[in-house]
Design a protein around this motif. Structure first.
Motif, short mmCIF file in Angstrom:
data_model
loop_
_atom_site.label_atom_id
_atom_site.label_comp_id
_atom_site.label_asym_id
_atom_site.label_seq_id
_atom_site.Cartn_x
_atom_site.Cartn_y
_atom_site.Cartn_z
N UNK A 209 -8.48 1.14 3.96
CA UNK A 209 -9.86 1.48 3.22
C UNK A 209 -9.98 1.37 1.70
N UNK A 210 -8.58 2.01 1.34
CA UNK A 210 -8.58 2.10 -0.04
C UNK A 210 -8.64 0.67 -1.17
N UNK A 211 -8.31 -0.25 -0.43
CA UNK A 211 -8.47 -1.63 -0.88
C UNK A 211 -10.18 -2.08 -1.28
N UNK A 212 -10.81 -1.47 -0.45
CA UNK A 212 -12.34 -1.40 -0.79
C UNK A 212 -12.83 -0.94 -1.96
N UNK A 213 -12.09 0.04 -2.33
CA UNK A 213 -12.70 1.01 -3.35
C UNK A 213 -11.67 1.08 -4.66
N UNK A 214 -10.76 -0.19 -4.83
CA UNK A 214 -10.11 -0.15 -5.99
C UNK A 214 -8.78 0.73 -6.01
N UNK A 215 -8.38 1.21 -4.68
CA UNK A 215 -7.05 2.12 -4.72
C UNK A 215 -6.08 1.38 -3.73
N UNK A 216 -5.40 0.27 -4.32
CA UNK A 216 -4.53 -0.29 -3.51
C UNK A 216 -3.05 0.11 -3.77
N UNK A 217 -2.49 0.33 -2.46
CA UNK A 217 -1.16 0.88 -2.28
C UNK A 217 -0.57 -0.07 -0.93
N UNK A 218 -0.29 -1.36 -1.41
CA UNK A 218 0.37 -2.18 -0.53
C UNK A 218 1.60 -1.74 0.34
N UNK A 219 2.71 -1.22 -0.59
CA UNK A 219 3.86 -0.97 -0.07
C UNK A 219 3.69 0.33 0.88
N UNK A 220 2.83 1.09 0.69
CA UNK A 220 2.67 2.17 1.48
C UNK A 220 2.01 2.01 2.60
N UNK A 221 1.22 0.98 2.63
CA UNK A 221 0.42 0.51 3.93
C UNK A 221 1.61 -0.26 4.67
N UNK A 222 2.34 -1.09 4.33
CA UNK A 222 3.24 -1.87 4.79
C UNK A 222 4.18 -1.03 5.45
N UNK A 223 4.70 -0.09 4.85
CA UNK A 223 5.53 0.84 5.47
C UNK A 223 4.95 1.74 6.49
N UNK A 224 3.77 2.41 6.50
CA UNK A 224 3.19 3.28 7.32
C UNK A 224 2.64 2.19 8.70
N UNK A 225 2.50 1.09 8.37
CA UNK A 225 2.20 0.19 9.44
C UNK A 225 3.34 -0.28 10.11
N UNK A 226 4.56 -0.60 9.81
CA UNK A 226 5.70 -0.95 10.31
C UNK A 226 6.23 0.32 11.04
N UNK A 227 6.45 1.49 10.35
CA UNK A 227 6.91 2.59 11.10
C UNK A 227 5.96 3.06 12.20
#
Length: 289
Positions: A209-227
């Motif tokens: 949801x942060x990507x909609x509001x200018x708060x992008x954390x792709x590495x954290x999202x990828x890690x949280x999704x994978x684990x």
């Protein structure tokens, strides 16, 4: 390296292996009379070792080439498989809402029949928290359908942006309900995997949801999704209720969709994104000149 294939495959494979180890732990290392796990059981060591290896592997692999700034820059994915994952997640959320409503009605009936007996088994705040979770689950189903359509078509509207936060709030309420059910349990191993999976699923949707509001954390999202995928599958070995099972499946499908889209777009240089089907067909047509 095709991380959009390797990481989800590792997450699913690690989760299935962990599911087997968790079942082995329940069968061989848990004493039902004392409600404790046997000290030094090989199943426990194997499960914890696998979890640690998965954490290290995801930390090593969840590094991207670029930092997308907008939602479509990160998740635009004109793939029928991606749309199928997001649509399945949305319908699983709606199904989980129906199952959760039935579970809440059963608990409310027990509360009406014998209030003292209910309060001796469950915290007083569980009923309103569970009801709020169920209501948000219905909204999350609609939100995932809209988000998936927006990412598939590459067309974003304000309603989708606003509704994108609902799955994260659903995860937060689910986390609170899990804490209410198990917060006084002194044996963390009995509910630790379910609690950790819920936290990671919630965080993944928060970062999305942060990507909609200018708060992008792709590495954290990828890690949280994978684990989160791995621990979510492992938590299914704990015998969850039908509501928890459907809700876990809904989150797992959405995490697979978000992770695949983000990793696929991450393979393109900054300023570029995955071509749509029409663009791929045009590029494949030979130039007559």
């Amino acid at each position: 390296m095709r991380k959009e294939i390797i990481l989800p495959g590792l997450a699913l494979g690690g989760g299935l292996a962990g599911f087997g180890l968790r079942r082995w732990q329940w069968l061989s290392a848990y004493d039902a009379q004392t409600q404790l796990y046997l000290h030094g059981a090989p199943a426990t060591f194997a499960l914890l070792a696998l979890t640690a290896l998965l954490v290290l592997a995801f930390l090593a692999l969840c590094h991207g080439k670029r930092r997308p700034e907008g939602f479509l820059d990160a998740f635009f994915c004109p793939s029928p498989g991606f749309m199928g994952l997001m649509a399945a997640s949305g319908f699983c959320f709606l199904g989980a809402g129906l199952l959760g409503l039935l579970e809440w009605m059963d608990q409310f009936q027990l509360f009406r029949i014998s209030r003292d007996a209910y309060l001796s088994a469950y915290p007083a705040a569980l009923l309103p928290v569970l009801l709020l979770t169920v209501l948000l689950t219905f909204g999350s189903g609609a939100a995932l359908l809209l988000v998936g359509r927006a990412a598939y078509r590459g067309q974003l509207d304000r309603l989708t942006s606003l509704l994108s936060v609902l799955p994260g709030y659903t995860g937060l309420c689910w986390l609170f309900a899990t804490h209410l059910l198990h917060g006084t349990d002194p044996v963390a191993m009995r509910y630790g995997f379910s609690l950790a999976a819920t936290i990671l699923m919630m965080l993944c949707h928060y970062f999305a949801a942060g990507f909609f509001f200018g708060r992008s954390h792709p590495q954290l999202l990828t890690f949280c999704a994978s684990l989160g995928i791995s621990l979510g599958i492992i938590s299914l070995a704990d015998g969850p209720s039908w509501f928890q099972l459907a809700l876990t499946a809904a989150f797992l499908l959405s995490l697979l969709g978000y992770g695949y889209a983000l990793l696929s777009n991450n393979s393109f240089p900054a300023g570029e994104r995955m071509p749509s089907g029409a663009e791929r067909e045009e590029s494949s047509i030979p130039n007559e000149e």
